[in-house]
Every structure is written in C-alpha cells, then in structure tokens.
Write a protein that holds these residues in place. Sequence first.
Motif, PDB file in Angstrom:
ATOM      1  N   PRO A 159       0.824  -1.219   0.000  1.00  0.00           N
ATOM      2  CA  PRO A 159       0.000   0.000   0.000  1.00  0.00           C
ATOM      3  C   PRO A 159       0.852   1.260   0.000  1.00  0.00           C
ATOM      4  O   PRO A 159       2.014   1.254   0.416  1.00  0.00           O
ATOM      5  CB  PRO A 159      -0.802  -0.127   1.307  1.00  0.00           C
ATOM      6  N   ASP A 160       0.262   2.319  -0.486  1.00  0.00           N
ATOM      7  CA  ASP A 160       0.939   3.615  -0.429  1.00  0.00           C
ATOM      8  C   ASP A 160       0.949   4.104   1.010  1.00  0.00           C
ATOM      9  O   ASP A 160      -0.025   3.956   1.754  1.00  0.00           O
ATOM     10  CB  ASP A 160       0.214   4.632  -1.317  1.00  0.00           C
ATOM     11  N   THR A 161       2.055   4.688   1.422  1.00  0.00           N
ATOM     12  CA  THR A 161       2.170   5.220   2.780  1.00  0.00           C
ATOM     13  C   THR A 161       2.768   6.618   2.708  1.00  0.00           C
ATOM     14  O   THR A 161       3.338   7.027   1.697  1.00  0.00           O
ATOM     15  CB  THR A 161       3.079   4.336   3.652  1.00  0.00           C
ATOM     16  N   THR A 162       2.598   7.319   3.772  1.00  0.00           N
ATOM     17  CA  THR A 162       3.199   8.658   3.862  1.00  0.00           C
ATOM     18  C   THR A 162       4.245   8.662   4.963  1.00  0.00           C
ATOM     19  O   THR A 162       4.041   8.093   6.032  1.00  0.00           O
ATOM     20  CB  THR A 162       2.116   9.706   4.166  1.00  0.00           C
ATOM     21  N   GLY A 163       5.362   9.285   4.692  1.00  0.00           N
ATOM     22  CA  GLY A 163       6.413   9.368   5.688  1.00  0.00           C
ATOM     23  C   GLY A 163       7.286   8.144   5.707  1.00  0.00           C
ATOM     24  O   GLY A 163       7.051   7.158   5.009  1.00  0.00           O
ATOM     25  N   ASP A 164       8.330   8.202   6.528  1.00  0.00           N
ATOM     26  CA  ASP A 164       9.287   7.115   6.658  1.00  0.00           C
ATOM     27  C   ASP A 164       9.009   6.299   7.899  1.00  0.00           C
ATOM     28  O   ASP A 164       8.568   6.834   8.923  1.00  0.00           O
ATOM     29  CB  ASP A 164      10.719   7.667   6.725  1.00  0.00           C
TER      30      ASP A 164
ATOM     31  N   ALA B  99       8.967  -7.909   0.056  1.00  0.00           N
ATOM     32  CA  ALA B  99       9.340  -8.822   1.134  1.00  0.00           C
ATOM     33  C   ALA B  99       9.082  -8.193   2.494  1.00  0.00           C
ATOM     34  O   ALA B  99       8.588  -8.856   3.422  1.00  0.00           O
ATOM     35  CB  ALA B  99      10.816  -9.206   0.993  1.00  0.00           C
ATOM     36  N   ALA B 100       9.403  -6.910   2.659  1.00  0.00           N
ATOM     37  CA  ALA B 100       9.156  -6.250   3.940  1.00  0.00           C
ATOM     38  C   ALA B 100       7.672  -6.211   4.253  1.00  0.00           C
ATOM     39  O   ALA B 100       7.254  -6.417   5.408  1.00  0.00           O
ATOM     40  CB  ALA B 100       9.730  -4.835   3.909  1.00  0.00           C
ATOM     41  N   GLU B 101       6.852  -5.957   3.237  1.00  0.00           N
ATOM     42  CA  GLU B 101       5.393  -5.902   3.469  1.00  0.00           C
ATOM     43  C   GLU B 101       4.853  -7.284   3.800  1.00  0.00           C
ATOM     44  O   GLU B 101       3.992  -7.424   4.681  1.00  0.00           O
ATOM     45  CB  GLU B 101       4.703  -5.348   2.223  1.00  0.00           C
ATOM     46  N   ARG B 102       5.337  -8.312   3.115  1.00  0.00           N
ATOM     47  CA  ARG B 102       4.870  -9.677   3.392  1.00  0.00           C
ATOM     48  C   ARG B 102       5.219 -10.087   4.824  1.00  0.00           C
ATOM     49  O   ARG B 102       4.377 -10.637   5.544  1.00  0.00           O
ATOM     50  CB  ARG B 102       5.511 -10.642   2.400  1.00  0.00           C
ATOM     51  N   ALA B 103       6.448  -9.810   5.254  1.00  0.00           N
ATOM     52  CA  ALA B 103       6.845 -10.147   6.620  1.00  0.00           C
ATOM     53  C   ALA B 103       6.027  -9.344   7.636  1.00  0.00           C
ATOM     54  O   ALA B 103       5.621  -9.872   8.673  1.00  0.00           O
ATOM     55  CB  ALA B 103       8.330  -9.889   6.809  1.00  0.00           C
TER      56      ALA B 103
ATOM     57  N   LEU C 186       3.573 -10.781  10.672  1.00  0.00           N
ATOM     58  CA  LEU C 186       3.726 -10.423  12.086  1.00  0.00           C
ATOM     59  C   LEU C 186       2.434  -9.838  12.642  1.00  0.00           C
ATOM     60  O   LEU C 186       2.108 -10.045  13.815  1.00  0.00           O
ATOM     61  CB  LEU C 186       4.872  -9.427  12.240  1.00  0.00           C
ATOM     62  N   VAL C 187       1.688  -9.119  11.826  1.00  0.00           N
ATOM     63  CA  VAL C 187       0.383  -8.601  12.266  1.00  0.00           C
ATOM     64  C   VAL C 187      -0.599  -9.751  12.445  1.00  0.00           C
ATOM     65  O   VAL C 187      -1.319  -9.841  13.441  1.00  0.00           O
ATOM     66  CB  VAL C 187      -0.155  -7.575  11.251  1.00  0.00           C
ATOM     67  N   GLU C 188      -0.605 -10.668  11.482  1.00  0.00           N
ATOM     68  CA  GLU C 188      -1.568 -11.768  11.498  1.00  0.00           C
ATOM     69  C   GLU C 188      -1.274 -12.785  12.594  1.00  0.00           C
ATOM     70  O   GLU C 188      -2.192 -13.255  13.291  1.00  0.00           O
ATOM     71  CB  GLU C 188      -1.558 -12.456  10.132  1.00  0.00           C
ATOM     72  N   LEU C 189       0.002 -13.131  12.763  1.00  0.00           N
ATOM     73  CA  LEU C 189       0.364 -14.212  13.682  1.00  0.00           C
ATOM     74  C   LEU C 189       0.845 -13.720  15.035  1.00  0.00           C
ATOM     75  O   LEU C 189       0.757 -14.455  16.022  1.00  0.00           O
ATOM     76  CB  LEU C 189       1.454 -15.076  13.044  1.00  0.00           C
ATOM     77  N   GLY C 190       1.369 -12.510  15.082  1.00  0.00           N
ATOM     78  CA  GLY C 190       1.928 -12.004  16.332  1.00  0.00           C
ATOM     79  C   GLY C 190       1.135 -10.890  16.969  1.00  0.00           C
ATOM     80  O   GLY C 190       1.569 -10.339  17.993  1.00  0.00           O
ATOM     81  N   GLY C 191      -0.025 -10.545  16.365  1.00  0.00           N
ATOM     82  CA  GLY C 191      -0.874  -9.514  16.973  1.00  0.00           C
ATOM     83  C   GLY C 191      -0.286  -8.129  16.914  1.00  0.00           C
ATOM     84  O   GLY C 191      -0.658  -7.257  17.715  1.00  0.00           O
ATOM     85  N   GLY C 192       0.657  -7.877  15.975  1.00  0.00           N
ATOM     86  CA  GLY C 192       1.267  -6.561  15.876  1.00  0.00           C
ATOM     87  C   GLY C 192       0.396  -5.570  15.130  1.00  0.00           C
ATOM     88  O   GLY C 192      -0.661  -5.903  14.575  1.00  0.00           O
ATOM     89  N   THR C 193       0.852  -4.339  15.106  1.00  0.00           N
ATOM     90  CA  THR C 193       0.155  -3.252  14.422  1.00  0.00           C
ATOM     91  C   THR C 193       1.133  -2.578  13.467  1.00  0.00           C
ATOM     92  O   THR C 193       2.230  -2.187  13.865  1.00  0.00           O
ATOM     93  CB  THR C 193      -0.371  -2.222  15.425  1.00  0.00           C
ATOM     94  N   LEU C 194       0.712  -2.432  12.211  1.00  0.00           N
ATOM     95  CA  LEU C 194       1.565  -1.768  11.237  1.00  0.00           C
ATOM     96  C   LEU C 194       1.676  -0.291  11.566  1.00  0.00           C
ATOM     97  O   LEU C 194       0.676   0.420  11.694  1.00  0.00           O
ATOM     98  CB  LEU C 194       0.989  -1.930   9.822  1.00  0.00           C
ATOM     99  N   ALA C 195       2.903   0.169  11.703  1.00  0.00           N
ATOM    100  CA  ALA C 195       3.117   1.598  11.938  1.00  0.00           C
ATOM    101  C   ALA C 195       2.992   2.349  10.622  1.00  0.00           C
ATOM    102  O   ALA C 195       3.176   1.784   9.538  1.00  0.00           O
ATOM    103  CB  ALA C 195       4.500   1.820  12.541  1.00  0.00           C
ATOM    104  N   ASP C 196       2.679   3.610  10.706  1.00  0.00           N
ATOM    105  CA  ASP C 196       2.561   4.421   9.504  1.00  0.00           C
ATOM    106  C   ASP C 196       3.941   4.613   8.873  1.00  0.00           C
ATOM    107  O   ASP C 196       4.944   4.721   9.567  1.00  0.00           O
ATOM    108  CB  ASP C 196       1.962   5.783   9.835  1.00  0.00           C
ATOM    109  N   GLY C 197       3.935   4.687   7.556  1.00  0.00           N
ATOM    110  CA  GLY C 197       5.160   5.019   6.861  1.00  0.00           C
ATOM    111  C   GLY C 197       5.976   3.817   6.431  1.00  0.00           C
ATOM    112  O   GLY C 197       5.884   2.723   7.008  1.00  0.00           O
ATOM    113  N   ARG C 198       6.742   4.053   5.375  1.00  0.00           N
ATOM    114  CA  ARG C 198       7.676   3.054   4.868  1.00  0.00           C
ATOM    115  C   ARG C 198       8.899   3.809   4.345  1.00  0.00           C
ATOM    116  O   ARG C 198       8.762   4.764   3.584  1.00  0.00           O
ATOM    117  CB  ARG C 198       7.068   2.225   3.749  1.00  0.00           C
TER     118      ARG C 198
END
Length: 835
Positions: A202-207, A385-389, A393-405
Amino acid sequence: MRVSASWLARHIDPAALPAGPEAIGDAFVRVGLEVEEIHPAPAVTGPVTVARVEEIEELTGFKKPIRYCRVGFEGERHRYVVCGARNFAVGDLVVVTEPGAVLPGDFAIAQRTTYGKVSDGMIASAKELGLGAESGGILVLPPGTAEPGDDALDVLGLSEPVVELAVTPDRGYCFAVRGLARELATSLDADYTDPVTRVTVPDTTGDAWPVRLADTDACPRFVARRVDGVDPAAPSPWWMQRALLSAGMRPISLIVDVTNFVMLDLGQPLHAYDATRLTGAIEVRRATTGEKLQTLDGHIRTLDTDDLLITDDSGPIGLAGVMGGASTEIPAPEDLADGARVDVLLEAAHFSPPVIARAARRHKLPSEASKRFERVVDPALPPVAAERAAQLLVELGGGTLADGRTDAGGVPAVASVRMPLSMPDRVAGVDYPRGATVRRLTQVGCAVSLDTGAGGEGVVVATPPTWRPDLTMAADLVEEVLRLEGYDAIPSVLPTAPAGRGLTAAQQRRRAVSRALAEAGHVEVLPFPFVSDAVWDDLGLPADDERRRTVAVTNPLDAERSRLTTTLLPGLLDMLVRNRSRGAEDLALYAIAQVVQPGETTPAMPDPAVTGRPSDAEYAALRAALPDQPVHVGVVLAGNREPRGWWGRGRPAAWSDAVEAARLTGAAAGVELRPRRAERAPWHPGRCAELVVAGTDTVVGYAGELHPKVVEALGLPARTAAAEIDLDAVPLRENLPVPRVSPFPPVAVDVALVADETVPAADLADALTAGAGELLESVRLFDVYTGDQVGQGRRSLAFSLRLRAADRTLTSEEANAARDAAVAEATARHGAALR
C-alpha cells in the motif's frame, strides 16, 4: 536449496505436479538444474499420536533434570512418559511415539523402566521424527494445530519427501521457492502464480525510520517497515514450521521464523531489529579503522575498511548482508516478562554481491543471507518482502503496522538486449516452432517485442527481469531458449573433419613422445605448476640462475606456492616423494607440460575493458607482455628400473636411464639427441649430460643423477635420476625421410677401444660413425672395463657395429674395411687404440 512439493504447490497448479519426487527432479533437470539428492519421507511407522501434557512431576536425585509426564489422548486414554527436555509445559500439544512405533534409524519404541519409573512411550523431537538435522528440544505443536488423539503422521506431513537442488552461482534466483516454482512450471508447462503478485504494497506517507545511504554502489536500495506490539511468545503456525524444516532450517521463534520463511519463499533476506534499541537514524556506510562489532553469534569482530555496515548513532549494529549485531537483537521470549510486546523494525535491502562475498569470507561467517546476496538478489523485492513479513507479524503475532515506509535508493535500470529471431535456430541447428523464442523468453520473465528492421529479418528486443542480471547479450537469450526447449532436443551430429585440419605437427610430436615414454614403462603425472622461492635453494641453483626468475600469481591457490614454475623438476620430485610415502618404491614418472620463463625485462600487462573485444593494439600489447611458455618433457626415476624376482636382484635406476629417456624423447620427436658431459644444477657434476641435437650444437636439455645435497634437501631416495628436455627447442621436422629397408642381411662387428677415461663414450661413437661411412647402420656400446690391463686413467669401451648395404650382401673384406676405417677415425680424433 531444499524444497517440498507442498511448498511448490502454493505457486504452481497442484494438479500439474508429478506424483513422485523423482518425477519432480526430472522436471528440474530438463530446465538445466541439478538434483543433488532426493530425501525420502522419514521412515516412521506405528502409533505416533498427538497428545496433551496433563501433569509433570520433576524427578530429583539424578545428574540431570528428569520429568515424569502424564500425556492424554482422546477421551480418558493417557500414558506416563519419562522425558529429559525442558521446553514444554502443562497444556502443550506434543507428539508421543507409543510402544510399537519405529522411528528413523530403525529405532523401535517399547515400554521400559528408567530412572525408577515405567516410561510407556516417548515424547519426540523434530530430529527424532526425521524432520530436521538439529534438535531444539521436544516438538511442541502450536495451539489449534490438532486435537489430542489425532494421528501425528498426517498432522506433521511426514509422508512428504523433499527435493534438494544444487544451484549454480549464476542462478541466484533459484535460491528461493519463487524461482524454483517458476522453473518447474516452465518445465511442466503449468500455470504459475508469482507470489510477489499476491502481496499488496500500500501507499504510505512518511518514513518508517530515517535511513541514509553513504555508499549507494554497495547498497543501492534500503527498505524499512515497522510493526509495533508484536507478541514474541506467539507460536509459529505448524505450516510455517513444517516449511522451514523441509528446507533444512530449525524453527526458533515467530519473528525469526517469519523472516526466514519470507527469505526462502521470495528470495529476499530480511533482518529484524528491536526498534526500542535503535538510537537515531540508520546509516549504511563502510567501516572505519579500528571499529568492532559484536554479531548475533556472540563474537566480537574487528572490522575492515572494506566491510559494509548498518549503523545508528551508537555505532555498528550489523554487518550488512551477513549477520546482525547483538546490540539491537530482539530478545528471546523467555528473557521478557509475561505479556511483554516488542516493536520490530524490518530491514529489506539490496547489496552489492562482491562486497558481501568478501565480507563473508573475510570474517569466515557464511550465512543464508550472504549466500543469496553474493549471488544477486532481485532489487525490486525489498518493499514486497518487507510488506509480506510485516503482514505475517500482524496476522500471527498480533502486531500493528506503523505508519510510513522507508524506501531509500531505487531499482537500477535494466538495459534491453537485441537478438536476431533466427539466432537460437542457427546456434542449435534445430528449426524451433514458430513463436518458441518469444514464448520462452516471456516465461523467463523478459518483456519481449519484435523489431522487423530494414533488412527484413526479425529482431527480438528483450528487457530482462530484475532478477536476471545475467542476461546481458544475445548469447544469453539464446541459452535460455535452448535450455527451456530442452537440450535433449538438440541432435548430436558428429561434424565431418575437413581435410588438412587434424592435429598439428607439434601436437602429433607431443603425442608421439608421450606414447613412447609410456610404452617404455614410465607413468604420466600432472605436477603442480606452482612453486615457492625456497625450492630453488633446495635444488642448489646459483643466485644468478635464470630459472629463479619467475612470475608471481596474483591470487594463488596456495600462499606458500605463489609463483609459476620455470622447470618441471620441482613438481615431479614432489610427486615422487608423495608416491613413495604411499608405499610405491620403484617409480618412473614423466610429465609433458608448459613452463613459464619470463625474460629479463617484461612489458607491463595492459588491462583492457571487458565490455568488448580488445583492439588490435591492445591485443598485440597483451601478446608482447606474455612470458615464454615452452613445452618441456620431464622424467624422474627412483628405485629399481628392472624389478627383482627369481631371475635376480633387479637393477636400480641410474643416470643412464635418465639419459636413455631423453634419447627416447628425441627419437619419438624425429631427431637424434646425443649426450655430452656437462655441469648444471641440480644434477651431480660428474653424472650429468647435456642433450645436443645431432649435427648441431643446440642444447635442448639435461639428464643424469641428482646431486646428493639436493636428494637430502628434498627427502628423495639415494641416486634419484632425472631428465628435462625443452621440446619446443627440438627442431620440428614435418617431412621425415622414409626409412630405407634393405633385403640383405646385416654384418655385426665388435670393436673394443682403449681411450682416456675423460673421453665420452658418445664422442667415440660419433668417431666410429663417421669412419665407417654409409655402410654403418647402427653403433651400440655394450661393455665398459677399467683395470690394470688397460692402465691407470684409461678404460676400454666395447662397441657393436651393425653394417649393411642396400644393394648387396657385404663380403668379409668390405666389413673389415669399414671396421678398420671406423677404428682409424677414433684413433685420429681421440687417440683410441684397438684392444
């Protein structure tokens, strides 16, 4: 690279996969991959069942911790099992091998008494079940994988074999299931789904994190993605663990397993940082003098200025593309408080293959990541690869994707390659079906278009995919078409050899010499062509000897032997010592090989570009800078030349055998070599002969017994003999005279001449030959005598003269006249007297 059929089936139509692993291996072979081994399914039989740990009793009084566990199956069925592992707890799902089961290695399970308890089975590890080479303790199944009482053989997929492939360095994209599945689909003409297309970036804003690339040549691209609040204790699902085990990797923890799985699936190595341990921006730069880094294996490494580092404000945090640093390592779940979460920063980068290869070898630190980076990783993969990993981690480890890439750098441009459409057909000699070339290049991943051009012949314009940097010229595209169409479809036709284009005269001479020496009982060897400077002292060569002037090898195989040899003797003598150390005592070795003999002044070698053929001037300069590389023939002898037996004691090899080998070399080359007394290291000064071409004064080699000091220095047998001939210095006679055969009988005449002992026998033979004239067919020395009867300082040499005329039978008078003339000539030249 190991891969299972079930993993391949995620990217290929499962219905198209062959039934057995051998058929899958054959399909890989058809497209040019090499099958290293097919690992069969683990040999596990009998009751192997999933059970839940219900109770654990800790047994004391033993040298190591022992547990007595009650494990439950379906209903009220349970067993008591003794176990020494500590990595499971009450409530965990484990695999129990019940009595009657047989594990790999023909290990039968039975009820037995141990540690004072009755163990009714065994709780198994992955290694014991044949799922991996390493044992990380008991195999604990993630919750929800199965229910107590289920057949573990079905749950674990133990019936699936694994295919292991040997991937060549130019096929780095095949170090991933993505690349292997593409090759297999092409071989089977099956539908293929690129796993990259399943990942939405997905498109993201910021780093996600600030990143600076100080060396864009060594690191053209660096992608960072952050996932907050990941549960490090969350178990990896069994499908992921099974995939890792089938690839030969041991499951460790969710975060590590996710990065390893994505690397194996897509081909992009990843690294996970504990984001809370990072300080400041990440910078990719070269190391400075004196910097150190503690890597994940616990070793503190002194860095080289050529090393590429991942750093933050605290200093180095990773050896780029090889191994991460301990300072930003994600803690193990057991080192964290219950319920603790970690923030993970994922790194997916593209590094220069030579930089990573040198670092891995310099620090003796090969890794799965470096193995892929040094073979080139797809530069378009990092964000995928970074997005897939991150999604896993979100699906299996209950994490939350931070904004930005963070996506620093970019994908290098890929140049198009032009190839005549008919070129694959011309190279292979096969008329491929219409459209085969475009179809195969499209399957490789190229973007293909056709350019008819002004000449009318179609030209393929192919833009290679980012994962195929090896496709740079038309020949590379031809190879892909031929490979995918099948090398077995190319007919094997023996071309007709044009008249007059066989072996050259020099090649024929070399073969004749080798054949003659072999027929005389010598054994051909291939000596090591490199030497050290110390060997010339062992051979006793003078300081100004031209053989000491050698050429250094820039990247030697052996640091102690870093110079090209100027003579065959060091290598031959080394092989003589080696063979004697292995029990061979009677040796006659020979070698025919080039030596390198630089002149006193050698022009500097130019360094032309590799993008095209050198110019005529550059080619001439390259040829001029090359040192002379003549072909030499070398022979060494030790032990018995004639074996001992019931007929006698045998005859040891002597200097005369070395001289005879040299003369045999000359005869096979079509010339006569005559020995003449000489002195030259490393030969014994009193038992050394130089070989001269008959009728000339050209010295082409030396033969004789080696000097005793050389024998001692090199650990050789006493009285070792050797010969060396410069074969290129021997005149090459392409039109040898036809031998003249006489139908008339020969006449043999013997003469014994007494001469000064300093007169060489060869000189006497030359005098006899000259005196006897054209009737002399051969002269042979058959006896040498010294003693009181001939006087002090003199010796008697007996020769057999063979006389024959081409047109008549010789009379006694003619034979005697020829003999007397021969003796008279010997007397005139050397003062010899008839005995």
